[in-house]
Design a protein around this motif. Structure first.
Motif, PDB file in Angstrom:
ATOM      1  N   SER A 195       0.800  -1.219   0.000  1.00 22.89           N
ATOM      2  CA  SER A 195       0.000   0.000   0.000  1.00 22.89           C
ATOM      3  C   SER A 195       0.837   1.275   0.000  1.00 22.89           C
ATOM      4  CB  SER A 195      -0.912  -0.006   1.229  1.00 22.89           C
ATOM      5  OG  SER A 195      -1.567   1.243   1.364  1.00 22.89           O
ATOM      6  N   ARG A 196       0.619   2.084  -1.036  1.00 20.91           N
ATOM      7  CA  ARG A 196       1.249   3.399  -1.082  1.00 20.91           C
ATOM      8  C   ARG A 196       0.615   4.335  -0.059  1.00 20.91           C
ATOM      9  NH1 ARG A 196       5.788   5.905  -1.970  1.00 20.91           N
ATOM     10  NH2 ARG A 196       5.758   7.683  -3.382  1.00 20.91           N
ATOM     11  N   VAL A 197      -0.698   4.196   0.144  1.00 19.72           N
ATOM     12  CA  VAL A 197      -1.383   5.038   1.135  1.00 19.72           C
ATOM     13  C   VAL A 197      -0.810   4.790   2.519  1.00 19.72           C
ATOM     14  CG1 VAL A 197      -3.595   5.514   2.257  1.00 19.72           C
ATOM     15  CG2 VAL A 197      -3.503   5.181  -0.222  1.00 19.72           C
ATOM     16  N   ARG A 198      -0.661   3.542   2.884  1.00 18.96           N
ATOM     17  CA  ARG A 198      -0.117   3.202   4.204  1.00 18.96           C
ATOM     18  C   ARG A 198       1.294   3.749   4.369  1.00 18.96           C
ATOM     19  NH1 ARG A 198       0.289  -2.236   3.765  1.00 18.96           N
ATOM     20  NH2 ARG A 198       2.480  -1.962   3.211  1.00 18.96           N
ATOM     21  N   GLU A 199       2.097   3.605   3.340  1.00 16.59           N
ATOM     22  CA  GLU A 199       3.476   4.074   3.395  1.00 16.59           C
ATOM     23  C   GLU A 199       3.531   5.598   3.539  1.00 16.59           C
ATOM     24  OE1 GLU A 199       7.225   4.488   0.291  1.00 16.59           O
ATOM     25  OE2 GLU A 199       5.757   2.888  -0.006  1.00 16.59           O
ATOM     26  N   LEU A 200       2.751   6.324   2.719  1.00 14.71           N
ATOM     27  CA  LEU A 200       2.785   7.788   2.749  1.00 14.71           C
ATOM     28  C   LEU A 200       2.201   8.342   4.040  1.00 14.71           C
ATOM     29  CD1 LEU A 200       1.787   8.502  -0.954  1.00 14.71           C
ATOM     30  CD2 LEU A 200       4.026   8.922   0.094  1.00 14.71           C
ATOM     31  N   ALA A 201       1.275   7.590   4.653  1.00 17.25           N
ATOM     32  CA  ALA A 201       0.694   8.023   5.923  1.00 17.25           C
ATOM     33  C   ALA A 201       1.595   7.706   7.101  1.00 17.25           C
ATOM     34  CB  ALA A 201      -0.673   7.379   6.115  1.00 17.25           C
ATOM     35  N   GLY A 202       2.690   6.974   6.857  1.00 12.46           N
ATOM     36  CA  GLY A 202       3.622   6.647   7.931  1.00 12.46           C
ATOM     37  C   GLY A 202       3.111   5.610   8.903  1.00 12.46           C
ATOM     38  N   ILE A 203       2.217   4.739   8.445  1.00  8.10           N
ATOM     39  CA  ILE A 203       1.666   3.689   9.304  1.00  8.10           C
ATOM     40  C   ILE A 203       2.562   2.456   9.225  1.00  8.10           C
ATOM     41  CG2 ILE A 203      -0.308   2.167   9.709  1.00  8.10           C
ATOM     42  CD1 ILE A 203      -2.096   4.335   8.515  1.00  8.10           C
ATOM     43  N   SER A 228       0.075  -1.224  12.150  1.00  5.06           N
ATOM     44  CA  SER A 228       0.131  -0.804  13.551  1.00  5.06           C
ATOM     45  C   SER A 228      -1.162  -0.127  13.979  1.00  5.06           C
ATOM     46  CB  SER A 228       1.315   0.138  13.772  1.00  5.06           C
ATOM     47  OG  SER A 228       1.226   1.274  12.929  1.00  5.06           O
ATOM     48  N   THR A 229      -1.867   0.494  13.038  1.00  5.27           N
ATOM     49  CA  THR A 229      -3.174   1.083  13.305  1.00  5.27           C
ATOM     50  C   THR A 229      -3.962   1.099  12.009  1.00  5.27           C
ATOM     51  OG1 THR A 229      -4.372   3.041  14.094  1.00  5.27           O
ATOM     52  CG2 THR A 229      -2.328   3.438  12.883  1.00  5.27           C
ATOM     53  N   TYR A 230      -5.259   1.053  12.111  1.00  2.84           N
ATOM     54  CA  TYR A 230      -6.109   1.120  10.920  1.00  2.84           C
ATOM     55  C   TYR A 230      -6.522   2.560  10.609  1.00  2.84           C
ATOM     56  CZ  TYR A 230      -6.880  -3.940  10.475  1.00  2.84           C
ATOM     57  OH  TYR A 230      -6.728  -5.292  10.266  1.00  2.84           O
ATOM     58  N   ARG A 231      -6.185   3.485  11.509  1.00  3.05           N
ATOM     59  CA  ARG A 231      -6.536   4.884  11.273  1.00  3.05           C
ATOM     60  C   ARG A 231      -5.397   5.793  11.716  1.00  3.05           C
ATOM     61  NH1 ARG A 231     -11.256   8.841  13.891  1.00  3.05           N
ATOM     62  NH2 ARG A 231     -10.719  10.611  12.537  1.00  3.05           N
ATOM     63  N   SER A 232      -5.058   6.734  10.851  1.00  5.44           N
ATOM     64  CA  SER A 232      -4.133   7.797  11.199  1.00  5.44           C
ATOM     65  C   SER A 232      -4.741   9.098  10.682  1.00  5.44           C
ATOM     66  CB  SER A 232      -2.753   7.556  10.577  1.00  5.44           C
ATOM     67  OG  SER A 232      -1.880   8.626  10.883  1.00  5.44           O
ATOM     68  N   GLY A 233      -5.433   9.814  11.568  1.00  7.10           N
ATOM     69  CA  GLY A 233      -6.119  11.039  11.157  1.00  7.10           C
ATOM     70  C   GLY A 233      -7.166  10.746  10.096  1.00  7.10           C
ATOM     71  N   PRO A 234      -7.043  11.376   8.911  1.00 10.85           N
ATOM     72  CA  PRO A 234      -8.045  11.152   7.859  1.00 10.85           C
ATOM     73  C   PRO A 234      -7.787   9.915   7.014  1.00 10.85           C
ATOM     74  CG  PRO A 234      -6.477  12.802   7.132  1.00 10.85           C
ATOM     75  CD  PRO A 234      -6.066  12.426   8.538  1.00 10.85           C
ATOM     76  N   VAL A 235      -6.739   9.143   7.335  1.00 12.78           N
ATOM     77  CA  VAL A 235      -6.380   7.963   6.547  1.00 12.78           C
ATOM     78  C   VAL A 235      -6.882   6.707   7.246  1.00 12.78           C
ATOM     79  CG1 VAL A 235      -4.487   6.583   5.622  1.00 12.78           C
ATOM     80  CG2 VAL A 235      -4.368   9.085   5.539  1.00 12.78           C
ATOM     81  N   LEU A 236      -7.545   5.855   6.476  1.00 13.06           N
ATOM     82  CA  LEU A 236      -8.073   4.594   7.010  1.00 13.06           C
ATOM     83  C   LEU A 236      -7.653   3.455   6.098  1.00 13.06           C
ATOM     84  CD1 LEU A 236     -11.076   6.652   7.338  1.00 13.06           C
ATOM     85  CD2 LEU A 236     -10.710   5.173   9.305  1.00 13.06           C
ATOM     86  N   LEU A 237      -7.335   2.309   6.697  1.00 15.22           N
ATOM     87  CA  LEU A 237      -6.881   1.151   5.946  1.00 15.22           C
ATOM     88  C   LEU A 237      -7.909   0.029   6.000  1.00 15.22           C
ATOM     89  CD1 LEU A 237      -3.161   0.920   7.159  1.00 15.22           C
ATOM     90  CD2 LEU A 237      -4.061   2.175   5.178  1.00 15.22           C
ATOM     91  N   ALA A 238      -7.913  -0.780   4.950  1.00 17.16           N
ATOM     92  CA  ALA A 238      -8.789  -1.955   4.906  1.00 17.16           C
ATOM     93  C   ALA A 238      -8.165  -2.995   3.983  1.00 17.16           C
ATOM     94  CB  ALA A 238     -10.190  -1.572   4.421  1.00 17.16           C
ATOM     95  N   GLY A 239      -8.535  -4.253   4.182  1.00 13.80           N
ATOM     96  CA  GLY A 239      -8.062  -5.317   3.310  1.00 13.80           C
ATOM     97  C   GLY A 239      -6.575  -5.573   3.449  1.00 13.80           C
TER      98      GLY A 239
END
Length: 390
Positions: free
Chosen positions: A162-170, A269-280
């Motif tokens: 996930s690029r989203v996860r990486e850019l969000a620092g999760i 480590s978390t499914y939410r970081s501010g406005p970013v949410l992860l799934a799957g």
């Protein structure tokens, strides 16, 4: 064309991302769905949708069209070559869908995409995220060519890399090893195995999953020490000879497609970081043993769509609820893998225990319920009513 603003930006148009968008559309919330691929893939890893997932998908209008396309399997067998160690029945599940639905992930995605289109949504392609800036109002997602989208919420449904996860620092914790190596293919095969059930072969070399599909092919998935770059039919014939039926061996007569992949057992480590949410898979990856990965992702997706529609107060609940469920599934999948690869001295004991389990109906029912993926009901805020357009 990408919009300048959106309430929800869903990155990734696989089963998870599509299911989030369909769930939101059912609540009257339009999401912008983007994917880096120009066309949907025609191959896939997942090949089963379990009863608990179908119950959840029924709420968003997906279960019936899926069931119409899939092959219904009333049982699941665990084998050691020709010996059936335990048969797990699905036909007594407390569900409107008392079976495991055998269907390619590509077909599942097609059904979800059709539903999204019927609700007025679509997938924008090909757009690959290159940057993500978070602030108090949400996020600005950046794409190639200088394009940018401001979103109140960003959903990372873009897979295990996930690029989203990486850019969000999760963080995405897990071992530093290269992960389990797998071979996968849809093959044409002459076989005496039942065409209405999945068979899991336990072997010293690792597990082999044999799953019939509606088009007459059989999905084979197996762990290997070092997967070849371009798997051929003879590689899968060798796997069947090594791990499959012995008295009446299967014979591969053709191959539709093949692939190789590696899997780490990891969880965000978390499914939410501010406005970013992860799934799957962006939030959890694990062995395909038991066919739990896509199913967990689909249930994530509907839960996340409901939470987004309910408002910010529900999103912390989504993150708090989903991560423990993923930890449980990761443990379950890892346990199945260890069971399959038991060393030779322990195999007779393992087989004996499984055969004892097969004689206890409550034990078999418990395994069936666990595989089916039923989750505890949770009370969360209701989605906010949306004004209807005039």
């Amino acid at each position: 064309m990408l919009p300048e603003r959106t309430d929800v930006l869903v990155v990734g148009a696989g089963p998870t991302g599509l299911a989030v968008a369909v769930t939101l559309a059912g609540h009257g919330v339009t999401a912008t769905v983007v994917d880096r691929l120009a066309e949907p893939p025609v191959t896939s890893r997942a090949a089963v949708v379990h009863a608990g997932t179908l119950e959840v998908l029924d709420r968003i209008g997906i279960a019936a069209p899926l069931a119409a396309r899939g092959l219904r399997s009333a049982r699941f067998s665990v084998r050691d070559r020709d010996r059936v160690l335990v048969t797990v029945p699905f036909d007594r599940l407390p569900s409107r869908y008392p079976y495991a639905l055998l269907i390619s992930q590509a077909e599942t995605e097609a059904v979800l995409a059709d539903r999204l289109t019927a609700l007025g949504g679509r997938v924008l392609r090909p757009y690959e995220m290159t940057g993500l800036d978070l602030d108090g109002d949400g996020a600005v997602a950046r794409f190639g060519g200088g394009r940018a989208v401001r979103a109140r919420w960003v959903v990372g449904a873009d897979g295990m890399h996930s690029r989203v996860r990486e850019l969000a620092g999760i963080g995405f914790g897990g071992p530093a090893d290269p992960g389990e190596s797998f071979l996968l293919a849809d093959v044409h095969v002459d076989s005496t195995l039942p065409r209405d059930q999945v068979s899991l072969f336990l072997s010293r070399q690792g597990p082999l999953v044999w799953a019939p599909l509606p088009d007459g092919t059989v999905r084979l998935v197996a762990t290997v020490d070092d997967a070849p770059r371009d798997p051929q039919a003879h590689h899968f014939q060798a796997l069947l000879d090594e791990r499959g039926p012995a008295r009446r061996p299967d014979r591969v007569t053709g191959m539709a497609w093949s692939s190789r992949f590696r899997i780490h057992h990891r969880i965000a480590s978390t499914y939410r970081s501010g406005p970013v949410l992860l799934a799957g898979d962006a939030a959890h990856v694990h062995s395909p043993a038991g066919g739990q990965g896509m199913n967990l992702g689909l249930r994530d997706a509907v839960a996340l769509g409901d939470a987004l529609a309910a408002g910010p107060q529900a999103l912390d609940g989504y993150a708090a609820d989903r991560r423990p469920l993923a930890e449980e599934v990761l443990g379950f999948a890892a346990g199945l893998t260890r069971l399959a690869a038991a060393p030779p001295p322990l195999r007779p004991l393992r087989n004996l225990l499984l055969r004892l389990v097969s004689t206890v109906p409550p034990a078999r029912h418990r395994i069936a319920t666990r595989l089916a993926g039923f989750e505890p009901a949770r009370t969360r805020p209701r989605p906010r009513p949306r004004p209807r357009p005039r």
